[in-house]
Design a protein around this motif. Structure first.
Motif: not given
Lengths: 956, 418
Positions: A277, A305, B126, B203, B229-235, B239-240, B243-245
């Motif tokens: 991700q 994906k 950064e 997108q 469906d598919d995500v990418s994050f800023h650092p 993440f957890k 995933e959980a909530e």
């Protein structure tokens, strides 16, 4: 001016001015220069700051005059940089080292080495990071320092901070990438730190760990790859060979032990997965290649994906990703099939991207999707980009050869293209048709005729050559046309390109052999022309062919076989992807992209036949207390059973026991093996007996049994002490306080799953204290709970005295408010206070409810829509029957089973302890190890987390 | 890793070079120029060019090639990603990253490059750490610097490098505390001749502009997170927790940043907001071709379609086009054969159209190719996937920030085949 006067005179700089003004060419100056430099050196090395300052002033003055002072360099550096290297501010220390290490002069190597060594043990992680950065610089400056540098690397590899990890692995890769042994002890730590390392470091670490894993673990696809091989062989091999092969493979399969993945291998896969991700394409690619090279086949799919997502990025990124996807699609076509449409080509894509996408589409083509792909290809042929059109035609040809069903359709389509107005299109089609016809020429003589007509119009040499070859090869199918084509060609021979000329000679030779009556003269004419051609290849060919086919008295034995030579059945060409076999390079690497080994490329090793000793990765004292985030800690706890399985490692669960055991003085050989039971006083006679028997058995067996016993016995002994507690089944112990951090006091807790009688809305937490010191611990109690709003705690009664070597168990209640937030509090003894926290897994926040099947359905009906979460999963290898599923689910969550008519379904019910919301779980098994998990719960957060936990339990 | 960097402009001049190890001669770029010559279009220059002793990895941004020289094995994406990060940093500092901007700020450029790579390995990438080290140029500072001879190098030590949240500097202060989020979705689609959708995807990105005092901890939750469906994050995103909530929880960087980019699951049908009716035909034997194009709204959820721009590459055989638009303006470049029509806003009552004839080269046969039509448009206040932000909460600070969320839908790579 004498040296001594310079020493004494404070204003020597200006006083000595005339001296520097001397003619530099005169010899005297040079010699005195040397002397003076010695003096300056002495001054710089002295202890007095004033002398140093003076020396520096004079050196600056000399430089200003254009004098060479380079031999003073190390002395100056030492004074300038080394000062700062001892600065109290870490940033200045780091910058000083950075400056020092960036000076590329061999003379300062010793100073640099010293500075690096010192910085490597600096307090500040930032300085240590800079030290890691300096290592490759020094190494490139003086490779002879390698051994010393490796020592520094070893030291820095043991560093526990995320800041250092990436940089030191980078240094490792540059200086000693083959020293895999340095990684063992740090492997687990690197895996656990990975997510918090900065992105560039992540890439380097992941690539290195991929290589490491290839040397240490077994191929997870070992059994599948055998099967794959056999099916492939069966396709090509003749029947009897095949039989033998099969037997051999069957034998091999029997011999294979069932594959069990090393927990460390799993750890790597699990900890890299979230990085898919990442916003950084290089990180995503690194994880993707790791999964491609290391993951079991069933799990590789998840990378598709993420890779498809990268295709939205800059075109350079797309280019690299597509190259890698192209290689992957050859081995693992299935995983990209769902994303077929993402590879459709847009007219605005750059040509190089178009061609790569085409490659991927061709690799993805199979019987089911070929019609869609061909329809798509048809639109590509009409594109304005001619290079792309040519590539599309080739792609159609490849689809036709690979998929027999569509061969005729493709051929027809290509023949239609022969009447295209664009010559390039026609030429490319001819070349492809030639290859296709070679596979089944009998049925297509009319196509050959059609192509013979084209020779009048097509000017592209490659296409002309292809047509001529076709006519020559299948001249028997077109007996009337072939000689006429040769006649035309003889006429234009001198104006043709070389490849066309060669094919004319070929055609002539073949016709001469089959139909010499009509073509004898033509052939001789052509050969004569060729004899005087400018190109020596053509002259050679003509001479060679004349000798072979034209019978003379001198002609050798070979001419008898001319027909066999020229008209032999030629094997049909195989149209292969240029990306075939590229995967022997590590994906994502420069070497893979170039399809050639780049300098410094580290070969990806083959999997070992048998796994090397996994215990090399065990670490003496795992420092659990250091982990920062809650989640991390939880994960590590889950890992515990893996680690504690081997000797020498002190998994927190057992460490306390083994300590107390050695005190009890049982025989040393078996001490560590049976420590779990050795010291307990309540031990029954039976157990002692069984232990004696065990002593004769193999060590490994013993260890396993011991583990089981510790698990089983602990509850038993606890129940003896506290009759209110009767834990069910195996209960996982968590560590609250490690004996090292607790200075001898070890505290563990578990969720006993018993109702907490003083307050039914609280979760019962059973806590076990063990005193490993030699003195009594007094007044054990809780202080200062820090809780999230709404959470409550009911403390246990103070334990007044805990004697040395004794253990005691108490129960406390916590109302977690149905959240997995940790309860933080202080654990106090008469001397010390420890900050500790208890964090419940979501499954412990509930208590069983007994429902009938009808009630269950009724309640489930009320909790639909938003309150229902449903996921598909693949059951783990061991989840073979209902029994195991029930066991796993109830181990994960405190639920009770609901009777159910169908044997395909398992249902469980419970309610949350705090608010009493119903939690309903349904596991429906399907064929082939697939299953569906449904959780209905009003509290969506609980539902989501529970789904995740149960999924994990079932898929292991 | 990265040995040297050369900046090359569109006319093939090296206007800046930087070496992190030893100096590599400029002549290494000859291989690059060869490759540029071989490629017909600038975009077709291979990103990775092998030479006998080095390897050149280049990216093209705003008509400037950034050519990195590599000497040994390194993941190509590592270099490409880094080069793009360099360009992003320059853009952040100078507003644009053109040749002129680089030349105007050459000192800052060198300072930045020196800090971003150490011995060829990325050190500080950064933006907030860099800004602590090297102040972005402002007019005032440039004037002061020229007079006093000082540089843009920051006075303070860059403590951000030591922080556990390297993306945020400490001691940020604002009088107006505000946090704005833009949800921008792009529709990528290929529509075939008959108007049916071949492929369509959404997108999206969430760009943020956060100006908050102190160390705020934000959580952003969605009404319908399952769409993603598919995500990418800023650092910065935990993440957890996601995933959980399915909640975005983060300590935001200071200023502008991209919080999240996502892909909407392909199972969902994508609403196509615009349709195109077209009739582009050439008759055999005639030197004229017909061109008709009509646009209309479709599935716009009641919102206006704005900033519509149509462009199409016409076949080479077309000499000129004589068209009349019902609204907006059109241009046709007879050299590149590029037709573009700036439509503006689509009025559902009066559909915009572009009609007329094309003249072909005399004697040339009817072109085989069919031009594709590329569409650009914008729809304000709509996220076409239906994604909705539920709430934004702030912890860790006492004040009440001003919060704002804006939605927008745009055409991504939106093509209509004819």
């Amino acid at each position: 001016m004498s040296a001594s006067s310079a020493f004494s005179d404070d204003k020597a700089g200006s006083a000595s001015e005339p001296e520097y003004g001397h003619d530099p060419a005169s010899g005297g100056i040079f010699s005195s220069d040397y002397k003076r430099h010695d003096d300056l050196k002495e001054m710089l090395d002295s202890n007095k700051d004033s002398l140093k300052l003076e020396a520096m002033k004079r050196i600056v003055a000399m430089i200003a005059r254009g004098k060479n002072t380079s031999d003073l360099f190390p002395a100056v550096v030492k004074n300038v940089a080394c000062k700062n290297i001892e600065d109290p501010n870490q940033l200045i220390r780091a910058s000083a080292l950075r400056v020092l290490s960036s000076i590329r002069v061999t003379i300062i190597v010793p100073i640099m080495m010293l500075a690096i060594k010192e910085a490597a043990s600096d307090m500040s992680p930032y300085v240590r990071k800079t030290a890691a950065h300096a290592i490759p610089k020094l190494h490139s400056l003086d490779p002879e320092q390698k051994d010393q540098l490796i020592e520094v690397i070893e030291k820095l590899l043991a560093d526990k901070t995320t800041l250092v990890a990436g940089s030191v692995v980078m240094a490792f890769e540059e200086v000693c990438p083959d020293r895999i042994d340095l990684i063992h002890k740090n492997y687990r730590k690197l895996c656990n730190l990975l997510i918090d390392v900065e992105e560039w470091g992540q890439v380097v670490i992941i690539n290195m760990l991929t290589r490491y894993a290839r040397t240490q673990f077994l191929n997870p696809n070992i059994n599948e790859s055998l099967l794959e091989d056999s099916s492939e062989k069966a396709f090509y091999a003749s029947d009897d060979e095949e039989d033998e092969d099969k037997k051999a493979e069957a034998a091999a399969l029997v011999k294979r032990k069932p594959y069990v993945m090393d927990p460390d291998h799993r750890l790597l896969l699990r900890n890299t997965k979230p990085l898919l991700q990442s916003r950084n394409a290089a990180v995503v690619m690194a994880v993707a290649q790791l999964y491609f090279h290391l993951a079991p086949k069933a799990e590789v799919g998840i990378i598709a994906k993420a890779l498809v997502r990268l295709m939205r990025s800059h075109s350079e990124v797309q280019y690299v990703v597509l190259q890698n996807v192209a290689t992957m699609t050859i081995k693992r076509r299935g995983m990209f099939e769902p994303y077929l449409k993402s590879f459709y080509i847009r007219s605005t894509d750059p040509t190089q991207i178009k061609i790569l996408k085409l490659e991927v589409l061709t690799n993805l083509a199979n019987e089911t999707n070929i019609s869609t792909i061909l329809r798509e290809f048809q639109t590509y042929i009409k594109s304005m980009d001619k290079d792309f059109v040519a590539a599309s035609i080739q792609a159609i040809g490849r689809c036709a050869t690979n998929i027999g069903e569509v061969r005729d359709t493709c051929l027809n389509g290509l023949v239609q293209l022969l009447s295209n107005r664009d010559e390039l299109v026609v030429a490319e089609s001819v070349v492809v048709i030639k290859k296709l016809l070679q596979m089944q020429p009998e049925q297509h003589s009319d196509i050959i005729k059609h192509m013979a007509k084209l020779i009048d119009n097509i000017q592209v040499p490659m296409a002309r050559a292809s047509i001529l070859w076709l006519i020559g090869e299948y001249c028997e199918h077109v007996p009337k046309i072939a000689p006429d084509v040769l006649r035309k060609m003889a006429k234009t021979f001198t104006n043709e390109e070389d490849i066309v000329k060669l094919q004319i000679i070929n055609l002539a030779a073949k016709l001469y052999l089959t139909n010499s009556k009509q073509t004898k003269l033509l052939t001789q004419y052509v050969l004569n022309l060729a004899k005087y051609d400018q190109n020596y290849d053509i002259r050679d060919r003509a001479r060679f062919i004349r000798q072979l086919i034209v019978p003379t008295d001198k002609s050798g034995a070979l001419s008898k076989y001319a027909k066999k030579l020229f008209l032999a059945l030629k094997p049909a060409p195989v149209l292969e992807s240029p990306f075939k076999d590229r995967d022997h390079f590590q994906l994502g690497s420069l070497s893979h992209l170039l399809n050639a080994k780049a300098g410094g490329y580290q070969e990806l090793p083959e999997w070992p036949e048998s796994a090397p000793d996994p215990s090399v990765r065990n670490v003496e004292i795992p420092d659990w207390s250091k982990c920062t985030s809650r989640k991390d800690r939880k994960e590590k706890k889950l890992d515990k059973p893996f680690y504690s399985d081997s000797e020498g490692d002190s998994g927190p669960t057992e460490s306390a026991d083994s300590e107390s055991d050695s005190g009890s003085g049982s025989e040393s050989a078996s001490a560590s093996d049976e420590s779990g039971s050795g010291s307990e006083s309540e031990e029954s006679g039976e157990e002692t007996e069984s232990e004696k028997e065990e002593e004769d058995e193999e060590k490994e067996k013993k260890r396993k049994k011991r583990l089981d016993k510790t698990k089983a016995k602990k509850p038993a002994e606890e129940s003896a002490e506290r009759c209110t507690i009767a834990p069910s089944g195996s209960i996982k112990m968590y560590e609250l306080l490690h004996r090292i951090t607790g200075e001898g006091l070890a505290v563990e807790y578990c969720f006993s799953r018993q109702p907490f009688s003083p307050d039914p809305n609280m979760v019962a937490v059973q806590i076990q204290f063990t005193n490993n010191t030699n003195s009594e611990t007094k007044n054990l109690h809780i202080e200062e709970p820090r809780l999230q709003s709404g959470m409550r705690i009911r403390e246990f009664a103070e334990i007044e005295v805990l004697a040395a070597g004794e253990s005691v168990t108490v129960v406390m209640g916590i109302d977690f408010c149905d959240s997995t937030q940790a309860a933080n509090f202080q654990l106090c003894t008469h001397t010390r206070k420890f900050f500790v926290s208890i964090q419940p897994p979501v499954g412990e926040l509930m208590t069983p409810v007994f429902l009938t099947e009808n009630d269950f359905k009724k309640e489930q009906g009320k909790l639909m829509g938003m309150n229902e979460i449903s996921e598909k999963l693949t059951l783990g290898e061991k989840c073979v029957n209902e029994h195991v599923i029930v066991e796993r689910v109830t181990a994960t969550a405190n639920l009770s089973r609901v009777p159910c008519g169908s044997d395909k379904e398992c249902r469980f019910a419970g309610k949350t302890v705090s608010s009493g919301c119903l939690v309903l779980v349904t596991v429906t098994t399907k064929e082939g190890g697939r299953a569906q998990l449904t959780v209905n719960c009003e509290k969506m957060v609980i539902g989501t987390m529970l789904v995740k936990d149960i999924m994990q339990a079932l898929s292991q | 890793m990265i040995h040297s960097l050369f900046l090359v402009n569109a006319s093939g001049d090296i206007f800046l070079e930087k070496h992190w190890k030893s100096v590599v001669s400029r002549s290494v770029c000859d291989y690059f120029f060869e490759a540029v010559e071989r490629a017909t279009e600038p975009e077709n220059v291979p990103p990775v060019i092998p030479t006998p002793h080095h390897c050149l990895i280049n990216v093209l941004r705003q008509r400037v090639y950034f050519v990195a020289v590599i000497q040994s094995e390194v993941p190509p994406l590592f270099v490409i990603e880094f080069l793009h990060r360099v360009v992003d940093t320059f853009q952040d500092y100078f507003g644009v990253c053109t040749e002129a901007a680089v030349k105007d700020n050459v000192v800052v450029v060198y300072e930045l490059l020196e800090e971003m790579l150490d011995n060829g390995f990325p050190l500080a990438t950064e933006s907030n750490i860099l800004k602590e080290l090297i102040k972005p140029p402002t007019i005032l500072r440039t004037v002061v610097n020229t007079i006093t001879g000082s540089t843009n190098v920051g006075e303070q030590l860059p403590t951000g490098q030591l922080s556990v949240v390297p993306w945020r500097r400490t001691g940020v202060k604002y009088t107006n505390n505000e946090a704005y989020f833009d949800v921008v979705e792009e529709i990528d689609a290929i529509i075939d001749k008959s108007g049916s959708t071949i492929t369509a995807e959404i997108q999206g990105v969430i760009d943020a502009c956060v100006k908050l005092t102190g160390m705020p901890d934000l959580t952003l939750s969605f009404m319908n997170p399952r769409l993603l469906d598919d995500v990418s994050f800023h650092p910065c995103v935990r993440f957890k927790r996601w995933e959980a909530e399915r909640i975005l929880s983060f300590v935001p960087p200071d200023g502008n940043f991209r919080l999240l980019s996502y892909h909407v699951s392909s199972q969902n049908l994508v609403a196509i907001p615009v349709y195109v009716k077209h009739n582009i035909s050439f008759r055999e034997g005639s030197s004229q071709g017909r061109f008709e194009l009509t646009l209309g709204p479709k599935q716009t959820m009641g919102k206006a379609v704005e900033s519509v721009l149509v462009s199409s590459q016409l076949p080479r055989g077309v000499l000129n086009a004589n068209l009349s638009p019902s609204q907006g303006t059109y241009t046709f470049d007879p050299v590149t054969k590029l037709l573009s029509w700036d439509v503006g806003k689509i009025n559902p009552q009066k559909l915009p159209s572009l009609k007329g004839s094309m003249s072909l080269q005399t004697g040339a046969s009817k072109p085989d190719e069919n031009p594709t039509i590329n569409l650009q448009f914008k729809i304000q206040q709509l996220a076409v996937s239906g994604l909705k932000v539920n709430r934004l909460d702030m912890y860790g600070e006492k004040y009440k920030p001003f919060k704002g969320i804006k939605y927008m839908t745009k055409a991504g790579k939106f093509q209509v085949r004819t």
